[in-house]
Design a protein around this motif. Structure first.
Motif, PDB file in Angstrom:
ATOM      1  N   GLY A 179       1.016  -1.214  -0.090  1.00  0.00           N
ATOM      2  CA  GLY A 179      -0.113   0.326  -0.238  1.00  0.00           C
ATOM      3  C   GLY A 179       0.405   1.227  -0.154  1.00  0.00           C
ATOM      4  O   GLY A 179       0.785   2.561  -0.285  1.00  0.00           O
ATOM      5  N   ASN A 180       2.076   1.410  -0.132  1.00  0.00           N
ATOM      6  CA  ASN A 180       2.864   2.438   0.318  1.00  0.00           C
ATOM      7  C   ASN A 180       4.506   2.351  -0.827  1.00  0.00           C
ATOM      8  O   ASN A 180       4.301   0.623  -0.489  1.00  0.00           O
ATOM      9  N   SER A 181       4.478   3.179  -1.094  1.00  0.00           N
ATOM     10  CA  SER A 181       6.021   3.152  -2.052  1.00  0.00           C
ATOM     11  C   SER A 181       6.822   3.992  -1.292  1.00  0.00           C
ATOM     12  O   SER A 181       6.769   5.206  -0.994  1.00  0.00           O
ATOM     13  N   ILE A 182       8.053   3.032  -1.411  1.00  0.00           N
ATOM     14  CA  ILE A 182       9.634   3.934  -1.587  1.00  0.00           C
ATOM     15  C   ILE A 182       9.775   4.684  -2.573  1.00  0.00           C
ATOM     16  O   ILE A 182      10.321   3.825  -4.202  1.00  0.00           O
ATOM     17  N   PHE A 183      10.027   5.949  -2.539  1.00  0.00           N
ATOM     18  CA  PHE A 183      10.074   6.082  -4.488  1.00  0.00           C
ATOM     19  C   PHE A 183      11.543   6.244  -4.197  1.00  0.00           C
ATOM     20  O   PHE A 183      11.975   7.470  -3.380  1.00  0.00           O
ATOM     21  N   ILE A 184      12.689   6.529  -5.271  1.00  0.00           N
ATOM     22  CA  ILE A 184      13.861   6.876  -6.190  1.00  0.00           C
ATOM     23  C   ILE A 184      13.957   7.052  -6.684  1.00  0.00           C
ATOM     24  O   ILE A 184      13.632   6.350  -7.810  1.00  0.00           O
ATOM     25  N   PHE A 185      14.862   8.047  -6.716  1.00  0.00           N
ATOM     26  CA  PHE A 185      14.842   9.518  -8.184  1.00  0.00           C
ATOM     27  C   PHE A 185      17.201   9.214  -7.893  1.00  0.00           C
ATOM     28  O   PHE A 185      17.367  10.068  -7.155  1.00  0.00           O
ATOM     29  N   GLU A 186      17.141   8.732  -9.583  1.00  0.00           N
ATOM     30  CA  GLU A 186      18.614   9.124 -10.329  1.00  0.00           C
ATOM     31  C   GLU A 186      18.264   9.885 -10.816  1.00  0.00           C
ATOM     32  O   GLU A 186      18.389   9.645 -12.129  1.00  0.00           O
ATOM     33  N   VAL A 187      19.341  11.079 -10.265  1.00  0.00           N
ATOM     34  CA  VAL A 187      19.175  12.168 -11.312  1.00  0.00           C
ATOM     35  C   VAL A 187      20.880  12.598 -10.724  1.00  0.00           C
ATOM     36  O   VAL A 187      21.435  12.582 -10.059  1.00  0.00           O
ATOM     37  N   ALA A 188      21.817  13.084 -12.109  1.00  0.00           N
ATOM     38  CA  ALA A 188      23.241  13.539 -11.682  1.00  0.00           C
ATOM     39  C   ALA A 188      23.873  12.999 -11.129  1.00  0.00           C
ATOM     40  O   ALA A 188      23.842  12.855 -10.087  1.00  0.00           O
ATOM     41  N   ASP A 189      24.123  11.636 -11.529  1.00  0.00           N
ATOM     42  CA  ASP A 189      24.777  10.799 -10.470  1.00  0.00           C
ATOM     43  C   ASP A 189      24.419  10.684  -8.932  1.00  0.00           C
ATOM     44  O   ASP A 189      25.397   9.784  -8.249  1.00  0.00           O
ATOM     45  N   LEU A 190      23.212  11.366  -9.068  1.00  0.00           N
ATOM     46  CA  LEU A 190      23.378  11.418  -7.267  1.00  0.00           C
ATOM     47  C   LEU A 190      21.306   9.591  -6.568  1.00  0.00           C
ATOM     48  O   LEU A 190      21.033  10.196  -8.130  1.00  0.00           O
ATOM     49  N   CYS A 191      21.411   9.232  -5.887  1.00  0.00           N
ATOM     50  CA  CYS A 191      20.065   8.969  -5.523  1.00  0.00           C
ATOM     51  C   CYS A 191      19.541   9.252  -4.168  1.00  0.00           C
ATOM     52  O   CYS A 191      19.654   9.058  -3.027  1.00  0.00           O
ATOM     53  N   ILE A 192      18.254   9.353  -4.130  1.00  0.00           N
ATOM     54  CA  ILE A 192      17.445  10.400  -3.796  1.00  0.00           C
ATOM     55  C   ILE A 192      16.307   9.268  -3.604  1.00  0.00           C
ATOM     56  O   ILE A 192      15.686   8.868  -4.506  1.00  0.00           O
ATOM     57  N   GLY A 193      15.803   9.241  -2.224  1.00  0.00           N
ATOM     58  CA  GLY A 193      15.590   8.686  -2.128  1.00  0.00           C
ATOM     59  C   GLY A 193      13.650   8.977  -1.232  1.00  0.00           C
ATOM     60  O   GLY A 193      14.205   9.646  -0.207  1.00  0.00           O
ATOM     61  N   HIS A 194      13.343   8.315  -1.416  1.00  0.00           N
ATOM     62  CA  HIS A 194      11.493   9.291  -0.468  1.00  0.00           C
ATOM     63  C   HIS A 194      10.742   8.090   0.946  1.00  0.00           C
ATOM     64  O   HIS A 194      10.366   7.010  -0.492  1.00  0.00           O
ATOM     65  N   LEU A 195      11.121   7.915   1.354  1.00  0.00           N
ATOM     66  CA  LEU A 195      10.560   6.520   2.360  1.00  0.00           C
ATOM     67  C   LEU A 195       9.076   7.119   2.453  1.00  0.00           C
ATOM     68  O   LEU A 195       8.379   5.380   2.363  1.00  0.00           O
ATOM     69  N   GLY A 196       7.619   7.321   2.159  1.00  0.00           N
ATOM     70  CA  GLY A 196       6.905   8.016   1.682  1.00  0.00           C
ATOM     71  C   GLY A 196       6.340   7.860   3.504  1.00  0.00           C
ATOM     72  O   GLY A 196       7.234   7.776   4.534  1.00  0.00           O
ATOM     73  N   HIS A 197       5.192   6.923   3.501  1.00  0.00           N
ATOM     74  CA  HIS A 197       4.150   6.591   5.079  1.00  0.00           C
ATOM     75  C   HIS A 197       4.619   5.297   5.207  1.00  0.00           C
ATOM     76  O   HIS A 197       3.888   4.657   5.392  1.00  0.00           O
ATOM     77  N   LEU A 198       5.840   5.277   5.931  1.00  0.00           N
ATOM     78  CA  LEU A 198       6.450   3.631   6.055  1.00  0.00           C
ATOM     79  C   LEU A 198       6.192   3.503   7.329  1.00  0.00           C
ATOM     80  O   LEU A 198       6.007   3.720   8.805  1.00  0.00           O
ATOM     81  N   HIS A 199       5.081   2.235   7.489  1.00  0.00           N
ATOM     82  CA  HIS A 199       4.724   1.428   8.589  1.00  0.00           C
ATOM     83  C   HIS A 199       5.176   0.081   8.657  1.00  0.00           C
ATOM     84  O   HIS A 199       4.459   0.184  10.044  1.00  0.00           O
ATOM     85  N   HIS A 200       6.582  -0.867   8.672  1.00  0.00           N
ATOM     86  CA  HIS A 200       6.862  -1.470   8.974  1.00  0.00           C
ATOM     87  C   HIS A 200       8.603  -1.327   8.926  1.00  0.00           C
ATOM     88  O   HIS A 200       8.930  -0.702   8.004  1.00  0.00           O
ATOM     89  N   PRO A 201       9.482  -2.216   9.873  1.00  0.00           N
ATOM     90  CA  PRO A 201      10.566  -2.203   9.149  1.00  0.00           C
ATOM     91  C   PRO A 201      11.620  -2.008   7.804  1.00  0.00           C
ATOM     92  O   PRO A 201      10.372  -3.729   7.875  1.00  0.00           O
ATOM     93  N   LEU A 202      12.177  -2.273   7.536  1.00  0.00           N
ATOM     94  CA  LEU A 202      12.378  -2.783   6.112  1.00  0.00           C
ATOM     95  C   LEU A 202      13.035  -4.087   6.049  1.00  0.00           C
ATOM     96  O   LEU A 202      14.017  -4.568   7.190  1.00  0.00           O
ATOM     97  N   GLU A 203      13.223  -5.174   5.547  1.00  0.00           N
ATOM     98  CA  GLU A 203      13.559  -6.556   5.705  1.00  0.00           C
ATOM     99  C   GLU A 203      14.457  -6.278   4.694  1.00  0.00           C
ATOM    100  O   GLU A 203      14.603  -5.266   3.811  1.00  0.00           O
ATOM    101  N   ASP A 204      15.423  -7.453   4.986  1.00  0.00           N
ATOM    102  CA  ASP A 204      16.974  -7.389   3.608  1.00  0.00           C
ATOM    103  C   ASP A 204      16.226  -7.234   1.583  1.00  0.00           C
ATOM    104  O   ASP A 204      16.862  -6.676   1.324  1.00  0.00           O
ATOM    105  N   LYS A 205      15.173  -7.435   1.768  1.00  0.00           N
ATOM    106  CA  LYS A 205      15.223  -7.729   0.750  1.00  0.00           C
ATOM    107  C   LYS A 205      14.621  -5.892   0.221  1.00  0.00           C
ATOM    108  O   LYS A 205      14.681  -5.856  -1.183  1.00  0.00           O
ATOM    109  N   HIS A 206      13.903  -5.522   1.211  1.00  0.00           N
ATOM    110  CA  HIS A 206      13.875  -3.740   0.626  1.00  0.00           C
ATOM    111  C   HIS A 206      14.548  -3.581   0.117  1.00  0.00           C
ATOM    112  O   HIS A 206      15.466  -2.455  -0.602  1.00  0.00           O
TER     113      HIS A 206
END
Length: 281
Positions: free
Chosen positions: A167-194
């Protein structure tokens, strides 16, 4: 035709790859190359390597390595506006009414509350990327807009007393050799796969409410494991920000910026991990 030439011709035909009957579908299935997934440290024994030749077309225009600047502006709540070197504007957790957001080229959304999405976005927005699908299937975005590549990693979301998958997404923006992430409305700890799906994040936008999303203890654990150079707090409701900063530990310095925006490039990332608190956060 001499026998040797005939033999070579037959050998060449036998070794040639078979023609693809549906080249259009093969093209659609090909994803852009992700520089943020080139190295991932989360799955034991997993190694990510870039085998793409220097002259291969990766699907979008890369600025000269590390030289181009990206502008990031805090627009309110969980909305940051990213402006790429090519002038592409991206608004995160876009709701259509809060914050100083004009008409972005790209918007991302999450559905936890109406302050994180809108069902009637402005028609002038080129790309509306929802972090969920209405049919309950995982959202899957791989979008290239000029010089930026946008992708997502789904997580579950609380829905009353149960958890709703994807139901939620972490969005990743790759631009100008930068990796920028937005965790969104995160409701649980992340697992190794995430962590493996996210890859490297130079800059990460983290909800710091301390309970509406995750506790400070859980969220700081995620932020420390991501090992980003810049951490941008958002969703500041509930527990005090000072509690989050204290729990991040001495390895992170805090920079209270007297502006709601800043510019950054791969070359100007801080050497020491920094929590940047922009004006208005």
């Amino acid at each position: 035709m001499p026998r040797i030439q005939a033999f070579l011709l037959m050998l060449a035909l036998a070794c040639a790859p078979a023609a693809m009957p549906e080249p259009a579908k093969a093209q659609e299935a090909q994803r852009p190359f992700s520089q943020c997934l080139a190295v991932a440290q989360s799955l034991p024994g997993a190694t990510y390597a870039n085998f793409i030749p220097d002259d291969m077309d990766t699907g979008f225009k890369l600025a000269q390595a590390g030289s181009a600047e990206v502008e990031i502006m805090f627009a309110g709540h969980s909305t940051y506006v990213i402006t790429t070197p090519a002038g592409v504007t991206i608004a995160t957790d876009f709701n259509g009414w809060s914050g100083r957001v004009a008409i972005p080229r790209v918007v991302t959304m999450n559905k936890a509350h109406s302050s994180h999405y809108t069902l009637s976005p402005d028609e002038r927005i080129d790309h509306v990327l929802r972090g969920w699908n209405f049919d309950q299937t995982p959202a899957d975005h791989d979008v290239v807009v000029e010089d930026v590549y946008v992708r997502n990693v789904t997580t579950d979301i609380r829905n009353f007393s149960s958890m709703e998958p994807d139901g939620n997404s972490i969005f990743i923006f790759e631009v100008a050799d930068l990796c920028i992430g937005h965790l969104g409305h995160l409701h649980h700890p992340l697992e190794d796969k995430h962590f493996a799906q996210i890859g490297r994040l130079d800059i990460v936008m983290v909800p710091v409410d301390g309970g509406l999303t995750l506790s400070h203890e859980a969220m700081t654990g995620i932020a420390r494991r991501l090992q980003s150079s810049i951490l941008l707090p958002m969703h500041r409701r509930g527990a005090p920000l000072s509690s989050f900063i204290e729990m991040m530990g001495d390895n992170f310095v805090t920079d209270y910026v007297n502006s709601d925006s800043f510019t950054i490039s791969a070359r100007t990332l801080p050497r020491r991990p920094t929590i940047m608190v922009l004006k208005g956060v």
